[in-house]
Each structure stands twice: as structure tokens, then as C-alpha cells.
Motif scaffolding. Structure first.
Motif, PDB file in Angstrom:
ATOM      1  N   UNK A  98       0.839  -1.190   0.000  1.00  9.40           N
ATOM      2  CA  UNK A  98       0.000   0.000   0.000  1.00  9.40           C
ATOM      3  C   UNK A  98       0.880   1.249   0.000  1.00  9.40           C
ATOM      4  N   UNK A  99       0.299   2.369  -0.374  1.00 10.69           N
ATOM      5  CA  UNK A  99       1.016   3.638  -0.312  1.00 10.69           C
ATOM      6  C   UNK A  99       1.855   3.965  -1.520  1.00 10.69           C
ATOM      7  N   UNK A 100       1.514   3.437  -2.715  1.00 12.81           N
ATOM      8  CA  UNK A 100       2.255   3.800  -3.928  1.00 12.81           C
ATOM      9  C   UNK A 100       2.045   5.271  -4.249  1.00 12.81           C
ATOM     10  N   UNK A 101       3.104   5.939  -4.682  1.00 15.63           N
ATOM     11  CA  UNK A 101       3.052   7.372  -4.956  1.00 15.63           C
ATOM     12  C   UNK A 101       3.228   7.661  -6.441  1.00 15.63           C
ATOM     13  N   UNK A 102       4.272   7.114  -7.053  1.00 19.68           N
ATOM     14  CA  UNK A 102       4.550   7.430  -8.455  1.00 19.68           C
ATOM     15  C   UNK A 102       5.578   6.457  -8.999  1.00 19.68           C
ATOM     16  N   UNK A 103       5.646   6.397 -10.317  1.00 17.56           N
ATOM     17  CA  UNK A 103       6.730   5.692 -10.997  1.00 17.56           C
ATOM     18  C   UNK A 103       7.842   6.695 -11.250  1.00 17.56           C
ATOM     19  N   UNK A 104       9.045   6.385 -10.788  1.00 15.42           N
ATOM     20  CA  UNK A 104      10.159   7.319 -10.880  1.00 15.42           C
ATOM     21  C   UNK A 104      11.346   6.632 -11.532  1.00 15.42           C
ATOM     22  N   UNK A 341      -1.693   3.388 -12.982  1.00 16.80           N
ATOM     23  CA  UNK A 341      -1.335   3.226 -11.572  1.00 16.80           C
ATOM     24  C   UNK A 341      -2.515   3.681 -10.717  1.00 16.80           C
ATOM     25  N   UNK A 342      -3.613   2.904 -10.711  1.00 15.95           N
ATOM     26  CA  UNK A 342      -4.836   3.355 -10.034  1.00 15.95           C
ATOM     27  C   UNK A 342      -4.720   3.456  -8.522  1.00 15.95           C
ATOM     28  N   UNK A 343      -3.667   2.889  -7.926  1.00 19.26           N
ATOM     29  CA  UNK A 343      -3.514   2.964  -6.478  1.00 19.26           C
ATOM     30  C   UNK A 343      -2.736   4.197  -6.038  1.00 19.26           C
ATOM     31  N   UNK A 344      -2.545   5.159  -6.932  1.00 18.91           N
ATOM     32  CA  UNK A 344      -1.858   6.403  -6.588  1.00 18.91           C
ATOM     33  C   UNK A 344      -2.850   7.564  -6.614  1.00 18.91           C
ATOM     34  N   UNK A 345      -2.558   8.605  -5.846  1.00 15.39           N
ATOM     35  CA  UNK A 345      -3.410   9.789  -5.834  1.00 15.39           C
ATOM     36  C   UNK A 345      -3.326  10.537  -7.159  1.00 15.39           C
ATOM     37  N   UNK A 346      -2.190  10.457  -7.852  1.00 15.90           N
ATOM     38  CA  UNK A 346      -2.048  11.111  -9.144  1.00 15.90           C
ATOM     39  C   UNK A 346      -3.036  10.532 -10.153  1.00 15.90           C
ATOM     40  N   UNK A 416      -6.648   0.524  -1.397  1.00 11.03           N
ATOM     41  CA  UNK A 416      -6.336  -0.733  -2.073  1.00 11.03           C
ATOM     42  C   UNK A 416      -4.951  -0.606  -2.687  1.00 11.03           C
ATOM     43  N   UNK A 417      -4.452  -1.703  -3.234  1.00 15.89           N
ATOM     44  CA  UNK A 417      -3.112  -1.705  -3.810  1.00 15.89           C
ATOM     45  C   UNK A 417      -3.127  -2.497  -5.109  1.00 15.89           C
ATOM     46  N   UNK A 418      -2.044  -2.399  -5.849  1.00 18.83           N
ATOM     47  CA  UNK A 418      -1.829  -3.182  -7.068  1.00 18.83           C
ATOM     48  C   UNK A 418      -0.606  -4.062  -6.838  1.00 18.83           C
ATOM     49  N   UNK A 419      -0.754  -5.354  -7.078  1.00 24.66           N
ATOM     50  CA  UNK A 419       0.382  -6.265  -6.910  1.00 24.66           C
ATOM     51  C   UNK A 419       1.359  -6.070  -8.058  1.00 24.66           C
ATOM     52  N   UNK A 420       2.619  -5.856  -7.725  1.00 28.65           N
ATOM     53  CA  UNK A 420       3.661  -5.631  -8.723  1.00 28.65           C
ATOM     54  C   UNK A 420       4.904  -6.449  -8.357  1.00 28.65           C
ATOM     55  N   UNK A 443      -3.852  -8.335   2.342  1.00 28.88           N
ATOM     56  CA  UNK A 443      -3.371  -7.736   1.096  1.00 28.88           C
ATOM     57  C   UNK A 443      -4.199  -8.227  -0.089  1.00 28.88           C
ATOM     58  N   UNK A 444      -4.447  -9.545  -0.159  1.00 27.85           N
ATOM     59  CA  UNK A 444      -5.210 -10.094  -1.271  1.00 27.85           C
ATOM     60  C   UNK A 444      -6.626  -9.550  -1.311  1.00 27.85           C
ATOM     61  N   UNK A 445      -7.216  -9.298  -0.150  1.00 25.66           N
ATOM     62  CA  UNK A 445      -8.585  -8.796  -0.114  1.00 25.66           C
ATOM     63  C   UNK A 445      -8.695  -7.384  -0.651  1.00 25.66           C
ATOM     64  N   UNK A 446      -7.594  -6.660  -0.708  1.00 22.50           N
ATOM     65  CA  UNK A 446      -7.600  -5.276  -1.180  1.00 22.50           C
ATOM     66  C   UNK A 446      -6.633  -5.086  -2.348  1.00 22.50           C
TER      67      UNK A 446
END
Length: 570
Positions: A98-104, A341-346, A416-420, A443-446
Motif C-alpha cells: 500500500x502507499x504507492x506514490x509514483x513511478x520514478x 497506476x490506479x492505487x496512486x493519488x495522481x 487498495x493496492x496493485x500487486x507488482x 493484502x489479497x482482499x484489497x
């Protein structure tokens, strides 16, 4: 001004960016990227510089990078400044995934014997610059690390296509005659690079530090279209790495070069100063054969944008805007931040902006000329509501749910998060083998999984289309060779019920008629739990689903497969 005369400009992320070309369409851009070169002005990206002791910088990076990708950021080639690396920045690794921000993109300055201080560039999309900068500052507190955001100090151009090397060689970027061994090494590497038939033959994310002459001295370059289309292929280039330091890393040098790059300075002083630049290799996509998607990122000092841009255009590079580049990303199956990246605020901010534009366009039409989404049982026709897949909106919990057992997330984060990366590999392997998952249940539930969608028969999926699980009747009809089943129609809703009659397990984030595949193709996200439950309708590495566009009442059968990186698992 150059883009404003030739492209439709858009105001995005607080900046004016080129949205779409006026002269040509998407098919023309596709032909150029597969046979020649397209070019995007990516100078809207921001650069955050971290400067401090190497151990402190490595510790700070370790707090915001997932463990499975941290070894790449700390690898010898990356630390030496020979290669760049792209990863996902997280708010705090203790909350991972959880807590993804951006791809850098991380780029280390080559080591210097004169000082023990190191510089690290973090190239980030402008939609997440402020958030990324605050997070990096937070993790650098208490350490001797200086963090700053570059403003108009660098220009970044993205060249994509198999003939990117020939375009650079046409500029006649003459290497200065340097007596040092590092200068000779850079010159040899540059000659080897330009002799390769495609950037795909070079090491991925290779960084070249070059000092070149003013391209205006040889302007205009010769545009030899015949040699571009029919040039012989060179032998593959392997093992070339350059960790030569460049003046572009130095703030004083960049400030001095800014004034010499103007047209007035060039007219008054023909003996222009040498220009330090960086070339960063862009790897090809593995979702389609050939050399599709490979290219270069050209980084030049601020004030020198037009000098290099005009030369690249006259050399044969085709300028494109955001729309054309997004279409190219969809064709090659590459991730595009912030959309994918739907799990980011951006991503949430982007979808909110697009929702307002689409809704405004929809309301300007008379009721008789627009779809009745309430009757079609579509509650969110203009955007993807991934948070609704888990039964609640962000920051809410269902009635009867124990808040203490809910995943603890900050109000400003997604729930929620995205598995990567490694987690996605583990999940894909467990789906094949079965059994108890090693990934925690909370984690799997979200969790969301990025998938590739291929319609079985007809239809082109579009953005915000529904992905639903098939019923037993759907599977029976599809397995019956004597039954021609191309989809099932949705029952039109009454005024009291507007929810879809089928269970929604995901949404499509992008869809188009693929010129590569010759049929409709899309990418989207589905819940991890839904893939674990759909075992009976699985065929090898594919799952059978039903998709429905927002303006269409028909559920059409399609196959989905998990995306690992940029390509499908087949």
C-alpha cells in the motif's frame, strides 16, 4: 511557441503540454514508431536532486522502494552511473504494497575522487512531484542530505523507434577531442551506439555522458529518408557501459550554458561552447516482436531545447503529442503513469479531471442524442471506480465491519493496492499451483491485478468498461460448438435499480482497436480474489470474462491474462 503553432495545447498538471498533432492521426504515428522515429517533448517531467553521502542516500532510497526492486537501485552498474533504473516510489516501505506514490527513474551521478558526496536524480511525473518531494524530504530528515527540485534547468526529449540511432548520427554530434581516457571511452561508445541498427540492441537503460558541439553549427542536418528506411543492420552491441561524469550534473555549468543557448548569443558568438548531454536508453516492449518501443531519452541543459529540437525535427524525427504517445504505449503494452497506476493519488486526480470533461461534453448533448446510463445500469460511465470493487469508497467501511480489522491507511492514500514485481510473480505462480497463498489475506482482499483483455469475437473495449465474471450459462454456451454465442444483453433497469445485474470484478483502464493485433484490445484491473475464485473457466493462462462498454447493453466474452511487467504471461 513551436508546439502551439502545430499542436493542440492542453493545460495539465499546472503546465502547458502538447496534446495532439493537427496535421496527422494515430495511424501515421504508429507507422513512424514501427519504421522510423517519433519524438515527444517530455520536459514537463520534474527532476528532484538528492545530494549527500552515498550510505545515507542508499538508506533513504531503501525506505521508499519495495524490497524486490531495491537491489536494482543499488546495483553496481546503477551506482556507478552507467545505468538508470525505473521503479515505484512508496510513501513508506513498512506499508508495502500500500502507499504507492509514483513511478520514478533513479539516476546516480558517477563517483568523483574529489569528494565523497554523491548526487542522485529522481525523475518524476509532474502530477506527483509535490507528494514525492515531501516523502523524500521526510525520509532524509536527520541526515546530511540536501533535496531540491530543478526548475527549468533541464529539457528531456523522448525518441522512440528503430531508427533513433540514425537520427542521432544525422545530427553530427561531433565528440570533442578530449585527451582524457574517459573522453576517449565516451567517444568510442557513442560511435558504437550510432552504428547499431536499433536502440534495442544496446543494454537496457544504458546512460551515455557526452560532451558535444553546438548542433546549430551543422544545421540543418541532412534528412536521408532512403538511408533511414533501408540502412543495413549492424552487429548487436553488447557490454558497452559509460560512467563518465558530465558537466550537466553541475549547477554552475548549467547556469552558464543557459545564456549561451539563446539565438542572440549564437548570432553574436559563432564559437559556441561545448554542450554536455545525457543519453538514456529506453528498452523495447516485449509484448510484440521486432524492435517496437525502443529508443532514447535525450537530456540537455535548460536553454538549449530549441537548438536540439529543431535539429532532430529536420533530421527526420516526427513530433507527437500526449494523445499519440498514449496510443503508442497502448500498442506496445507499456505502463503509462499515472493512468495505469490506479492505487496512486495522481491517478485519482487524472480520472477526476477526465470525468469532469467527459461529463460536461455529455451534458451538452440533448437527451435524445446521448445514452441513458441509468437505464443501461451504469453508475459510473465516465471513470473507473476501482474503490467500489471492494464494497466501499475510499475512507469508508461497510455496516457491521470491524474498523479495527480494516487495513489501516492514511486518509490521503488509496484503500487498495496493485500487486507488482515479486508479489505479482508469487501470485501468478500460486494460481498455477493452487493451495494456500503466501501473500497475507489482508493484502489479497484489497489487491488489484493488471490484466490484458482480448475479445473472443467482435467488439472494441473502451475506457471505464465493466469486467464481469461469466455465469454457468455463458460457459455452457461457449463450450457448445453448435451454439453461436457472441454475448448476452443486460436487462434495462427500472427507476429504482440502476446497478449492473452481474457482479463487477474489474474495470478497463484503456482500450482501442490495436493496429498491431488487428482487433480490439484493452488493459484493465481486476480484483485478486476474483481470479482465485474463477478456476473452472480458466484455459491455460487465460480466464474467461464478460466485458461491457458503458454505452452498450451487450456483455461480450473475452479472455484476460495477467500482465507481468510489460507483456502477458503466456
Amino acid at each position: 511557441i513551436w508546439h502551439a503553432k502545430r499542436m493542440r495545447m492542453e493545460e495539465l498538471w499546472g503546465k502547458k503540454v502538447a496534446g495532439q498533432c493537427h496535421d496527422r492521426g494515430l495511424r501515421s504515428a504508429f507507422r513512424q514508431v514501427t519504421k522510423r522515429v517519433v519524438m515527444l517533448d517530455a520536459s514537463y517531467n520534474d527532476v528532484i536532486q538528492l545530494e549527500g553521502p552515498e550510505d545515507s542516500l542508499k538508506a533513504a532510497v531503501g525506505r521508499v522502494t519495495c524490497p524486490s526492486e531495491l537491489f536494482r537501485v543499488r546495483s553496481n552498474f546503477v551506482l556507478q552511473g552507467s545505468k538508470a533504473v525505473t521503479s515505484v516510489l512508496y510513501d513508506d516501505i513498512r506499508d508495502y504494497p500500500f502507499g504507492a506514490v509514483a513511478e520514478v527513474t533513479w539516476m546516480w551521478r558517477p563517483r568523483s575522487k574529489a569528494t565523497e558526496m554523491r548526487s542522485l536524480w529522481v525523475i518524476v511525473h509532474p502530477s506527483a512531484t509535490e507528494c514525492a518531494f515531501e516523502i523524500l524530504q521526510k525520509h532524509c530528515q536527520g541526515q546530511t542530505i540536501n533535496a531540491e527540485i530543478f526548475s527549468r534547468q533541464l529539457n528531456i526529449f523522448t525518441l522512440m523507434g528503430p531508427k533513433s540511432n540514425e537520427i542521432l548520427s544525422m545530427l553530427k554530434l561531433s565528440m570533442l577531442k578530449l585527451d582524457s581516457s574517459s573522453g576517449a571511452k565516451s567517444s568510442a561508445v557513442f560511435k558504437a551506439v550510432t552504428s547499431a541498427s536499433s536502440p534495442a540492441e544496446l543494454p537496457d537503460h544504458l546512460i551515455l555522458s557526452l560532451t558535444v558541439e553546438d548542433p546549430r553549427l551543422t544545421f540543418p542536418p541532412k534528412n536521408n529518408t532512403r538511408s533511414l528506411l533501408h540502412s543495413p543492420a549492424a552487429q548487436p552491441v553488447r557490454g558497452y557501459c559509460s560512467n563518465t561524469d558530465s558537466g550537466i550534473w553541475d549547477a554552475t555549468t548549467r547556469s552558464t550554458l543557459r545564456d549561451t543557448g539563446t539565438f542572440k548569443s549564437f548570432v553574436n558568438d559563432k564559437a559556441s561552447a561545448p554542450v554536455p548531454i545525457l543519453l538514456v536508453q529506453r528498452p523495447q516492449s516485449s509484448s510484440w516482436g521486432g524492435k517496437f518501443g525502443s529508443g532514447w531519452h535525450l537530456i540537455v541543459p535548460g536553454g538549449w531545447a530549441m537548438a536540439f529540437w529543431n535539429s532532430l525535427v529536420f533530421a527526420g524525427a516526427r513530433p507527437v503529442g500526449q494523445l499519440e504517445m498514449t496510443s503508442i504505449y497502448d500498442e506496445c503494452g507499456a505502463l503509462h503513469f499515472p493512468r495505469d497506476f490506479p492505487d496512486t493519488l495522481a491517478s485519482e486526480e487524472l480520472y477526476t479531471l477526465l470525468h469532469a470533461e467527459k461529463e460536461s461534453r455529455y451534458l451538452r448533448k440533448p437527451p435524445a442524442k446521448r445514452p441513458n446510463y441509468q437505464k443501461l445500469r451504469i453508475d459510473s460511465p465516465f471513470r473507473t471506480r476501482f474503490d467500489s470493487l471492494f464494497g466501499t469508497r475510499d475512507g469508508e467501511h461497510q455496516e457491521g465491519e470491524n474498523p479495527a480489522k480494516k487495513v489501516k491507511t492514511d486518509p490521503e492514500k488509496r484503500n487498495f493496492c496493485v500487486l507488482r514485481h515479486r508479489l505479482l510473480d508469487i501470485f501468478a505462480e500460486e494460481l498455477k499451483a493452487g493451495g494456500v497463498s503466501k501473500i497475507p489475506g489482508r493484502v489479497l482482499e484489497r489487491a488489484l491485478i493488471r490484466v490484458s483483455i482480448r475479445p473472443l469475437y467482435r467488439g472494441v473495449p473502451v475506457e471505464a468498461a465493466l469486467i464481469c465474471g461469466p455465469s454457468d450459462a455463458d460457459i455452457t454456451k461457449l463450450n457448445d460448438e453448435n451454439c453461436s454465442f457472441h454475448g448476452d444483453r443486460e436487462t434495462l433497469s427500472s427507476k429504482t435499480d440502476s446497478a449492473p445485474s452481474r457482479k463487477v470484478i474489474g474495470y478497463i483502464s484503456s482500450g482501442l482497436f490495436s493496429l498491431v493485433r488487428g482487433r480490439g484490445h484493452a488493459t484493465g484491473f481486476v480484483t485478486a480474489m476474483s481470479l482465485r475464485e474463477m478456476t473452472l473457466n480458466r484455459k491455460k493462462n487465460d480466464w474467461l470474462v464478460m466485458t461491457r462498454n458503458p454505452s452498450c447493453p451487450v456483455y461480450r466474452p473475452a479472455l484476460v491474462s495477467i500482465d507481468i511487467g510489460e507483456s502477458n504471461v503466456t
